[in-house]
Design a protein around this motif. Structure first.
Motif, PDB file in Angstrom:
ATOM      1  N   ALA A 194       0.782  -1.230   0.110  1.00  0.00           N
ATOM      2  CA  ALA A 194      -0.078  -0.028  -0.031  1.00  0.00           C
ATOM      3  C   ALA A 194       0.889   1.183   0.013  1.00  0.00           C
ATOM      4  N   MET A 195       1.848   1.247   0.865  1.00  0.00           N
ATOM      5  CA  MET A 195       2.828   2.268   0.997  1.00  0.00           C
ATOM      6  C   MET A 195       3.569   2.578  -0.490  1.00  0.00           C
ATOM      7  N   ALA A 209      14.266   6.078   3.692  1.00  0.00           N
ATOM      8  CA  ALA A 209      13.519   5.037   4.598  1.00  0.00           C
ATOM      9  C   ALA A 209      14.390   5.062   5.850  1.00  0.00           C
ATOM     10  N   VAL A 210      13.572   4.824   6.981  1.00  0.00           N
ATOM     11  CA  VAL A 210      14.162   4.690   8.288  1.00  0.00           C
ATOM     12  C   VAL A 210      13.402   3.563   8.905  1.00  0.00           C
ATOM     13  N   VAL A 211      14.137   2.500   9.296  1.00  0.00           N
ATOM     14  CA  VAL A 211      13.282   1.148   9.520  1.00  0.00           C
ATOM     15  C   VAL A 211      14.280   0.551  10.886  1.00  0.00           C
ATOM     16  N   ALA A 212      13.143   0.003  11.589  1.00  0.00           N
ATOM     17  CA  ALA A 212      13.552  -0.605  12.855  1.00  0.00           C
ATOM     18  C   ALA A 212      14.604  -1.842  12.568  1.00  0.00           C
ATOM     19  N   ASN A 213      15.460  -2.095  13.130  1.00  0.00           N
ATOM     20  CA  ASN A 213      16.514  -3.253  13.164  1.00  0.00           C
ATOM     21  C   ASN A 213      15.993  -4.300  13.836  1.00  0.00           C
ATOM     22  N   THR A 214      14.854  -4.870  13.367  1.00  0.00           N
ATOM     23  CA  THR A 214      14.055  -5.722  13.710  1.00  0.00           C
ATOM     24  C   THR A 214      13.464  -6.849  12.288  1.00  0.00           C
ATOM     25  N   ASP A 215      12.906  -7.832  12.589  1.00  0.00           N
ATOM     26  CA  ASP A 215      11.987  -8.544  11.423  1.00  0.00           C
ATOM     27  C   ASP A 215      11.199  -7.719  11.026  1.00  0.00           C
ATOM     28  N   TYR A 216      10.548  -6.784  11.671  1.00  0.00           N
ATOM     29  CA  TYR A 216       9.380  -6.084  11.108  1.00  0.00           C
ATOM     30  C   TYR A 216       9.807  -4.966  10.227  1.00  0.00           C
ATOM     31  N   GLY A 217      11.006  -4.216  10.587  1.00  0.00           N
ATOM     32  CA  GLY A 217      11.539  -3.257   9.654  1.00  0.00           C
ATOM     33  C   GLY A 217      12.138  -3.882   8.496  1.00  0.00           C
ATOM     34  N   ARG A 218      12.961  -4.713   8.723  1.00  0.00           N
ATOM     35  CA  ARG A 218      13.744  -5.753   7.504  1.00  0.00           C
ATOM     36  C   ARG A 218      12.694  -6.120   6.504  1.00  0.00           C
ATOM     37  N   PHE A 219      11.871  -6.990   7.036  1.00  0.00           N
ATOM     38  CA  PHE A 219      10.729  -7.468   5.833  1.00  0.00           C
ATOM     39  C   PHE A 219       9.910  -6.510   5.205  1.00  0.00           C
ATOM     40  N   ALA A 220       9.662  -5.500   6.018  1.00  0.00           N
ATOM     41  CA  ALA A 220       8.604  -4.553   5.315  1.00  0.00           C
ATOM     42  C   ALA A 220       9.519  -3.867   4.120  1.00  0.00           C
ATOM     43  N   ILE A 221      10.767  -3.391   4.422  1.00  0.00           N
ATOM     44  CA  ILE A 221      11.709  -2.568   3.594  1.00  0.00           C
ATOM     45  C   ILE A 221      11.866  -3.243   2.397  1.00  0.00           C
ATOM     46  N   GLN A 222      11.909  -4.753   2.795  1.00  0.00           N
ATOM     47  CA  GLN A 222      12.268  -5.545   1.648  1.00  0.00           C
ATOM     48  C   GLN A 222      11.073  -5.895   0.684  1.00  0.00           C
ATOM     49  N   ILE A 265       9.817  10.582   3.288  1.00  0.00           N
ATOM     50  CA  ILE A 265      10.384   9.597   4.088  1.00  0.00           C
ATOM     51  C   ILE A 265       9.514   8.640   4.546  1.00  0.00           C
ATOM     52  N   LEU A 266      10.021   7.377   4.219  1.00  0.00           N
ATOM     53  CA  LEU A 266       9.126   6.258   4.800  1.00  0.00           C
ATOM     54  C   LEU A 266       9.905   5.742   5.960  1.00  0.00           C
ATOM     55  N   ILE A 267       8.907   5.178   7.163  1.00  0.00           N
ATOM     56  CA  ILE A 267       9.298   4.978   8.454  1.00  0.00           C
ATOM     57  C   ILE A 267       8.697   3.931   8.824  1.00  0.00           C
ATOM     58  N   PHE A 268       9.318   2.567   9.009  1.00  0.00           N
ATOM     59  CA  PHE A 268       8.765   1.180   9.517  1.00  0.00           C
ATOM     60  C   PHE A 268       9.380   1.201  10.818  1.00  0.00           C
ATOM     61  N   CYS A 269       8.803   1.702  11.688  1.00  0.00           N
ATOM     62  CA  CYS A 269       9.446   1.747  13.332  1.00  0.00           C
ATOM     63  C   CYS A 269       8.365   1.593  14.315  1.00  0.00           C
ATOM     64  N   TRP A 270       8.584   1.355  15.549  1.00  0.00           N
ATOM     65  CA  TRP A 270       7.641   1.467  16.742  1.00  0.00           C
ATOM     66  C   TRP A 270       7.903   2.996  17.230  1.00  0.00           C
ATOM     67  N   TYR A 271       6.440   3.365  17.673  1.00  0.00           N
ATOM     68  CA  TYR A 271       6.332   4.973  17.939  1.00  0.00           C
ATOM     69  C   TYR A 271       7.189   5.413  18.810  1.00  0.00           C
ATOM     70  N   THR A 272       7.787   4.737  19.868  1.00  0.00           N
ATOM     71  CA  THR A 272       8.793   5.341  20.662  1.00  0.00           C
ATOM     72  C   THR A 272       9.949   5.482  19.954  1.00  0.00           C
ATOM     73  N   LEU A 292       5.882   8.943   5.512  1.00  0.00           N
ATOM     74  CA  LEU A 292       5.082   7.747   5.241  1.00  0.00           C
ATOM     75  C   LEU A 292       4.929   6.872   6.363  1.00  0.00           C
ATOM     76  N   ALA A 293       3.987   6.640   7.163  1.00  0.00           N
ATOM     77  CA  ALA A 293       3.842   6.006   8.542  1.00  0.00           C
ATOM     78  C   ALA A 293       3.245   4.546   8.283  1.00  0.00           C
ATOM     79  N   SER A 294       4.185   3.711   9.011  1.00  0.00           N
ATOM     80  CA  SER A 294       3.582   2.277   8.928  1.00  0.00           C
ATOM     81  C   SER A 294       2.473   2.115  10.264  1.00  0.00           C
ATOM     82  N   GLU A 295       1.786   1.133  10.146  1.00  0.00           N
ATOM     83  CA  GLU A 295       0.791   0.877  11.017  1.00  0.00           C
ATOM     84  C   GLU A 295       1.211   0.920  12.580  1.00  0.00           C
ATOM     85  N   ALA A 296       2.560   0.838  12.525  1.00  0.00           N
ATOM     86  CA  ALA A 296       3.095   0.551  14.037  1.00  0.00           C
ATOM     87  C   ALA A 296       3.137   1.813  14.876  1.00  0.00           C
ATOM     88  N   TRP A 297       3.027   2.949  14.111  1.00  0.00           N
ATOM     89  CA  TRP A 297       2.927   4.359  14.642  1.00  0.00           C
ATOM     90  C   TRP A 297       1.881   5.296  14.135  1.00  0.00           C
TER      91      TRP A 297
END
Length: 834
Positions: A194-195, A209-222, A265-272, A292-297
């Motif tokens: 969708a993004m 792009a700014v992504v969390a260094n977790t499975d969530y961020g890595r899979f999403a940006i992939q 800027i695309l961001i796949f991270c937790w809100y904190t 551009l915000a992912s549903e995590a935040w």
């Protein structure tokens, strides 16, 4: 990303429990492991919320969180601070589960004679704290997708079902690895798609792009990169944020965003993590970026209400878990009170935090509080759906659809609450396909449910904070967007521009820059005859043969018909020259008629002179046939008229030359009989004979392979030349060759007779005229072959006019000069003088 895990297991007593792992833990000595881990990581208090029942649903939620992240320096063993802050939203999820259980228990048709119970514990979003929990031992955790992966793999051999409301890692859709896993939140594949669709839709071809260094961020940006591949979208940079080093990572990412040119800027991270990043950007006053915000935040109240980041975060466009309603849930939350729930430690802590005491007079009725706000139930609704999924699977398992089958059929055996096997429950979860109380179809597609999201926008409020505005939705792969409702980061309704190179306008094509991403390019104009009619075209298309590109190179237009016209300058010039030549010839003809009895006219065979003037007039006039739009008859007539007129003209000159030679030869002794062959009749016959040969050549040529009109699509650009194509070059060559043969013969004879004694020797005039004639037509051949389009016709007309003028002036100008201006020389005595 945070997630929620459900387990449906059994307990060894008469009631079914979803917490089988308490038994497994005692059998494997995991309590020892639990004690070791808890002492090492600093365990929190063992709080839980439970209700007994025939079937127990176990829940593990992130009810507490660490107030501030601790930067790890990697110089000592990591030490996690205890989770002490109660998350109000997670508490709401807890009571969504409780509400769903109580609602199902009141339903007399879904699970009749079966009472659901629950046991809910806190995981703190960390592996170590998840190892706490008394009977649940260290395996009941569900804070991130990686936790779900670990838990599903451990429980997989036991066929214990796991239902998550917030684990969105695409990897969990693999049924070969996670056959016991289900979720009520869509896979991150769909939000990443969708993004990517949003980026393509708004032509954001140059992004960060700014992504969390977790499975969530890595899979999403992939997935995002896979979706934009070949769609003209590039990532200028990708920054990763780690929870352990969030302060330094957020600072580095902020510096990158500030320094580079990407505006979206695309961001796949937790809100904190996003909050840390936004605070760093606010320090640097970076306020012109579209996020551009992912549903995590994208729906975080913590970010929306923070005035310190409102200037940075305004205009955020995000994908959010779809919002829905739970009828009666708001009234249920407002009716909660510690006095009614004496064993509820979570709620008592919330109450003390909000009211400071539990005197009994406090109430949530009429109070505006995030806890009682049910206007946008997103994650809470996923929790609600998960409970109902479990309930419907139990309903299917405990029902006996084959009760009337023969006794020998094993499928007729009915399960009971006392004898439920996890494998059976897992099978029925796979078949869940029901309608929710809200009238929505609910079913699992493997581990997943059909993907549905809300599209939201962060907009200003009068108080200075931000609010969520629904501006569209995502249904599977379909994007539905209300662009007019969007408030962008620029503060206007103009879509932000984020490109490395501006889109190439129609009429140009992209040319990639060497060593740079595909989104950075130059715009090269299309070549003539090629067009591009779309913005950002990769190639220019060649126009069809009958068309040509317009000036802007954006469309193919029919080629203009081009031929030598009477209306153009060249045509007018040649027409004027031809008409003038014919007029002069006529004037000479009139002069010769008027003075036909004078010696000058009679001395040189006046009959041939008149015939020569007539043929010259035809030569001038035949050039007019070459001008104008070619047609079948004009193409045939022009070459025949040209060939016959010039043969008639040259024949007259040839006979004149022969007569001159014969006259002087006859003066010699014994040559009297020579003149018998050159009398007036013989002269006329000779001219007719020579001309008849050309007529025969033309007749054969035009009957077998005549010139025909043709469109020349050659190299004339936007024009199509209409011309008379020589179907037979041999015929044209014979016509020209025969004229050339007569002309050369005439030139040779005239050259021989040029010095014959006479005061007015016409052979000299014929020699000069034939020299000019031959020179013109020798030069004509290469000019004719090399001239393009209509200029071929112009060259032939010029040759006709030039040679005609040469003959007219060389032969008749001296005679007219004597007749009109020197009449004293127009006497027989003068002409006979030697």
């Amino acid at each position: 990303m945070s997630l929620f895990l459900w387990f449906l297991t059994w307990r060894p007593s008469s009631a079914l429990s979803l917490l089988l792992l308490s038994v497994v833990g005692r059998q494997t000595g995991l309590e020892v492991v639990q004690a070791t881990v808890c002492s090492r990581w600093g365990a929190t208090r063992d709080k839980s919320l439970s209700q007994d029942g025939d079937v127990i649903i176990g829940g593990l939620l992130n009810l507490y969180y660490i107030l501030s992240a601790v930067e790890e320096g990697y110089t000592r063993l990591p030490s996690y601070e205890p989770c002490t802050s109660l998350d109000i939203e997670a508490l709401k999820y807890t009571y969504a589960m409780v509400f769903a259980v109580e609602e199902i228990n009141r339903n007399s048709t879904l699970l009749p004679r079966v009472k659901l119970g629950y046991r809910i514990l806190d995981s703190c979003g960390r592996y170590p704290w998840s190892l706490q929990g008394g009977q649940l031992v260290p395996l009941l955790i569900c804070a991130v997708s990686s936790t779900s992966i670990m838990l599903s793999r451990i429980l997989g051999p036991l066929s214990v079902p796991v239902i998550s409301y917030l684990a969105s890692c695409p990897c969990l859709s693999d049924r070969t690895k996670f056959p016991n896993f289900f979720r009520t939140i869509p896979s991150d594949i769909y939000q990443a798609r969708a993004m990517a669709q949003l980026a393509i839709h708004f032509n954001w071809t140059w992004m960060g792009a700014v992504v969390a260094n977790t499975d969530y961020g890595r899979f999403a940006i992939q997935v995002f990169q896979e979706e934009i591949q070949g769609k003209g979208v590039c990532l200028e940079f990708t920054e990763t944020l780690r929870r352990e080093t969030i302060v330094s990572d957020a600072r580095r990412a902020a510096l990158t965003i500030e320094a580079l040119t990407a505006r979206v800027i695309l961001i796949f991270c937790w809100y904190t993590d996003v909050k840390k990043l936004f605070l760093e950007l606010a320090k640097r006053n970076v306020t012109n970026r579209q996020f551009l915000a992912s549903e995590a935040w994208s729906t975080s109240d913590d970010l929306l209400q923070d005035l310190a980041i409102s200037k940075v975060a305004i205009g955020v466009l995000g994908v959010a878990i779809r919002s829905s309603t739970i009828p009666g849930f708001e009234n249920y939350l407002r009716s909660l009170h510690p006095s009614h729930r004496p064993d509820d430690e979570f709620f008592r802590e919330f109450w003390q935090k909000e009211f400071g005491s539990c005197s009994g007079t406090e109430s949530l009725e009429g109070v505006q509080h995030p806890f009682t706000d049910t206007s946008q139930l997103r994650v809470a609704y996923n929790v609600y759906l998960a409970v109902y999924a479990a309930a419907h699977a139990l309903h299917s398992l405990l029902s006996c659809p084959n009760r009337d089958s023969p006794p020998g059929n094993n499928s007729s055996t009915c399960s009971s609450a006392k004898h439920i096997k996890p494998r059976e429950l897992l099978q029925h979860l796979n078949k869940v396909n029901v309608t929710t109380p809200q009238g929505e179809m609910f079913y699992f597609q493997g581990a997943d449910i059909p993907a549905k999201y809300d599209l939201i926008n962060w907009q200003n409020t009068p108080e200075g904070s931000l609010k969520l505005v629904l501006i569209g939705r995502v249904d599977g792969f379909d994007l539905h967007l209300n662009e007019s409702a969007i408030q962008w980061s620029t503060g206007s309704n103009q879509v932000p521009v984020s490109v490395c190179s501006e889109s190439c306008p129609p009429g140009t094509r992209k040319a990639n820059r060497k060593g740079e991403p595909l989104c950075c390019f130059d715009c090269i104009p299309c070549a003539e005859g090629e067009i591009s009619n779309t913005t950002g075209s990769l190639h220019c298309e060649r126009c069809p043969s009958e068309s040509w590109s317009n000036v802007e190179q954006t469309a193919c237009v029919p080629r203009q018909l081009d031929f030598l016209s009477f209306n153009e300058t060249l045509g007018i010039t040649l027409t004027t020259a031809a008409v003038s030549g014919a007029a002069v010839t006529t004037a000479v003809f009139v002069v010769f008629i008027f003075y036909h009895k004078t010696p000058m006219v009679r001395a040189n065979n006046s009959e041939l002179s008149f015939l020569l003037l007539l043929s010259l007039k035809l030569c001038f006039l035949c050039s007019l046939v070459f001008i104008g739009r070619p047609s079948v008859w004009s193409c045939r007539f022009q070459q025949a008229a040209f060939g016959i007129s010039f043969v008639l003209c040259v024949s007259c000159l040839l006979v004149k030359t022969l007569v001159v030679l014969a006259v002087f030869r006859s003066a010699r002794p014994g040559a009297e009989t020579l003149m018998k062959w050159f009398g007036p009749g013989q002269q006329r016959g000779s001219v007719c004979l020579f001309t008849s040969v050309q007529i025969i050549i033309c007749a054969i040529w035009l009957s077998l392979s005549p010139p025909v009109p043709r469109r020349d699509l050659g190299f004339q650009g936007s024009k199509v030349t209409l011309e008379c194509a020589m179907a037979s070059v041999v015929g044209f060559a014979l016509v020209l060759g025969y004229i050339g043969l007569l002309a050369c013969t005439c030139l040779l004879l005239a050259f021989l007779a040029r010095k014959l004694p006479d005061n007015f020797n016409e052979a000299k005039l014929i020699t000069f005229s034939m020299l000019i004639f031959c020179a013109v037509w020798v030069a004509f051949v290469p000019a004719y072959v090399s001239s393009p389009g209509k200029y071929v016709v112009a060259v032939e007309i010029f040759a006709i006019l030039a040679s005609s003028y040469g003959l007219l002036l060389c032969i008749f100008a001296p005679k007219c000069f004597i007749i009109l201006l020197r009449p004293e020389r127009n006497t027989k005595k003068h002409l006979m003088a030697r």
